[in-house]
Each structure stands twice: as C-alpha cells, then as structure tokens.
Design an enzyme around this catalytic site. Structure first.
Site, PDB file in Angstrom:
ATOM      1  N   TRP A   1       0.598  -1.157   0.009  1.00  9.94           N
ATOM      2  CA  TRP A   1       0.086   0.062   0.077  1.00  9.94           C
ATOM      3  C   TRP A   1       0.081   1.642  -0.061  1.00  9.94           C
ATOM      4  O   TRP A   1       2.152   1.161   1.029  1.00  9.94           O
ATOM      5  CB  TRP A   1      -0.737  -0.308   0.954  1.00  9.94           C
TER       6      TRP A   1
ATOM      7  N   SER B   1       4.821  -6.104   2.904  1.00 11.91           N
ATOM      8  CA  SER B   1       4.075  -4.932   3.733  1.00 11.91           C
ATOM      9  C   SER B   1       2.590  -5.271   3.522  1.00 11.91           C
ATOM     10  O   SER B   1       2.474  -6.270   4.142  1.00 11.91           O
ATOM     11  CB  SER B   1       3.408  -3.206   2.500  1.00 11.91           C
ATOM     12  N   MET B   2       1.401  -4.984   2.960  1.00 12.32           N
ATOM     13  CA  MET B   2       0.111  -5.493   3.431  1.00 12.32           C
ATOM     14  C   MET B   2       0.095  -6.420   2.241  1.00 12.32           C
ATOM     15  O   MET B   2      -0.961  -7.411   2.482  1.00 12.32           O
ATOM     16  CB  MET B   2      -0.604  -4.075   2.761  1.00 12.32           C
TER      17      MET B   2
ATOM     18  N   ASP C   1      12.373  -0.059  10.328  1.00 17.39           N
ATOM     19  CA  ASP C   1      11.034   0.008   9.778  1.00 17.39           C
ATOM     20  C   ASP C   1      10.469   0.813  10.636  1.00 17.39           C
ATOM     21  O   ASP C   1      10.113   0.474  12.319  1.00 17.39           O
ATOM     22  CB  ASP C   1      10.652  -1.120   9.641  1.00 17.39           C
TER      23      ASP C   1
ATOM     24  N   HIS D   1      11.488   0.551   5.337  1.00 15.17           N
ATOM     25  CA  HIS D   1      10.274  -0.294   5.150  1.00 15.17           C
ATOM     26  C   HIS D   1      10.713  -0.354   3.289  1.00 15.17           C
ATOM     27  O   HIS D   1      10.347  -1.884   3.451  1.00 15.17           O
ATOM     28  CB  HIS D   1       9.214   0.649   5.177  1.00 15.17           C
TER      29      HIS D   1
END
Length: 297
Positions: free
Chosen positions: A29, A96-97, A225, A254
C-alpha cells in the site's frame, strides 16, 4: 499489459517476465506492481517467471466500489494464480500489506499450489497495538493517517513516503525521483480504495492464519522500519511459525524493494533455490575479503 477479469467483474492488471517456476509478487500500500520491477528483472534473469499484479483499486486495475477486505484480496490472488497458470510449485512474495494476502490465501485456499512464501516488511501477523500485541502501532496513528488522507489526500503522501523510505535530514536512501514515482503511483489509485485498504491492513488480525503457513517461509524486515515495526511483525512471525526464517536488514526502513533492491533479489533467489541465506552471505563475505586482500588494481 494484461487485464484479468475477477469473479465480480473487476479487472486486474497483470504483468509477467521470464520463464520457469512461477513467483507471484504482491505489492504494498498504496503502490502498484511496478514497485517490483527491479526484483522481477532479477528473478527472470535467474530462471524464474515473475508475475505481479495491481491490487483492485490501485495502479491500473479497476476501482470497484467494494471488495477491499482480505478475504476478497486472497480470492483475487487465487484467480490471478489460476489465470497465469501459477498453480504448481509457486512461490508467493508479499511486501507490506501484500503479506496479508499470503497469510489469508494459505488459510482460505489451503495454500493450494504454493511451495514457498516470502514476507517482506509485512504487516503479518498483526500490526495494531492491543493488550495482547503491545509492540504494534497505536490505533491513534491509523486514525491520524485516515484524517490526513481525508483532509488533503495529495499532501498526506508527500510526508508519508519520507518515512516509508527512511528519508531524514542526514539520510536519503532513495532519490527524489523515487519519491516522486511513489507519489505519482499513489495518485493512480482511488481515494476510496486507498482508505479502505488502509483500514484492512491496520485492523486485520492474521494470527489465526499463521498455523496455515506451513511451507518454507522467508521473512525479511528492516530493523529501522518506522512504518511497520519489526517487533510486532517480522520477529513475531519468526517466533510463531516453525517453517519461518527471519533475515533482518540492519538499519533499513520499510521500502526495501527500493533501498535494498539487489540484496532483496539475491536473498529471494537464494531462498527459492534452497540455499541458506547464511551460506550465501558467507560466500559474499569471502569474495569481499579476497577483493580487499588483493587491493585496488
């Protein structure tokens, strides 16, 4: 560019590169499949078929009025795998997502066709701080994010990506052009989809999905992160999933697909080939030592 029609009529944009064993890459995202370009090239050059797609609502995929939940996202992943014939000995790589799609696919679809999983800077198992998840992100942070996106959607992401890539006064791990690309890509997404997907990754608890993550799993996470804290996610997966190995990128933020694209690609390829990360790192250290011993030419 290929468009694949989902069961509800939504079309997802899919791209592939290379031939060989399939590796399906799921973006984070609020970006798109293009965030995986450098990794896709490396996978293709290493004998794999890299497959990446824009999540519904993002990139150049359709922006339907619904379906921004992880059950639907996992069903979309299943349909992309079927349409691209990535149904046997497939590897799933989620950033990530995108790690949430993997966890939910493994439980909802029984891990059908998947032999390896890679979680990169992933929100799995639970990113929200609760009494039984004390290292997570406070709900107030997500509430502030939502308010910021609703107040000035475009301005919000200018600041967001500086944290995402670890940009500070004395540190600039990525170029200004990378920051601009991320902002431009985000502006392709629908504002409604962006808000709904943010709620999905912030409040979905994947801990019940973890027992279904039984295939060899590589977890890669930056220790710095600030977007998805490693203690509540990467380290938690490594502690709770017997088949998981954790590789920590010291001091990294991240957005590892940009700040450490070459290392990330090498680690994914080594893992998929059955090499241990420790063995590969040992070879790299030996080569470096030999080069230092020889000295400059």
């Amino acid at each position: 560019m290929t468009m694949i029609r989902m069961r509800d009529g939504t079309h997802l944009r899919v791209k592939t590169l290379g031939t060989g064993r399939p590796v399906v890459l799921i973006h984070g995202w609020p970006l798109s499949a293009d965030s995986w370009d450098a990794v896709m090239i490396g996978l293709a050059e290493s004998g794999f078929r890299a497959i990446a797609y824009d999540r519904r609502g993002f990139g150049r995929s359709d922006q339907p009025p619904g379906g921004y939940d992880y059950d639907t996202f996992a069903d979309d992943l299943a349909e992309v795998m079927a349409a691209t014939q990535a149904t046997q000995d497939a590897a799933l790589v989620g950033f990530s997502m995108g790690g949430g799609e993997i966890a939910r696919y493994m439980s909802r679809h029984g891990g059908r066709g998947v032999s390896h999983a890679v979680l990169v800077s992933s929100v799995v198992p639970y990113v929200l701080r609760t009494d039984d998840n004390p290292h997570g992100v406070p709900a107030s942070v997500f509430e502030e994010m939502t308010e910021g996106m609703k107040t000035d959607f475009r301005a919000f992401f200018t600041g967001f990506f500086r944290q995402f890539y670890g940009v500070g006064i004395l540190k600039h791990p990525v170029s200004d052009e990378e920051l601009q690309w991320a902002w431009n890509t985000t502006m392709q997404a629908g504002q409604y989809a962006t808000l709904q997907a943010a709620a999905a990754f912030a409040y979905t608890d994947f801990r019940p999905d973890l027992p279904h993550l039984t295939v060899p799993t590589l977890v890669i996470h930056g220790t710095a992160d600030a977007t998805v804290p490693i203690e509540a996610t990467g380290r938690a997966v490594a502690a709770q999933v017997p088949s998981a190995d954790l590789v920590e990128y010291e001091g990294e933020p991240h957005g590892l697909f940009a700040t450490q694209a070459q290392r990330l690609t090498r680690d994914i390829v080594a893992f998929l080939r059955g090499e241990t990360i420790e063995a590969r790192q040992g070879m790299l250290d030996a080569l470096t030592a030999d080069a230092l011993a020889v000295g400059p030419l």
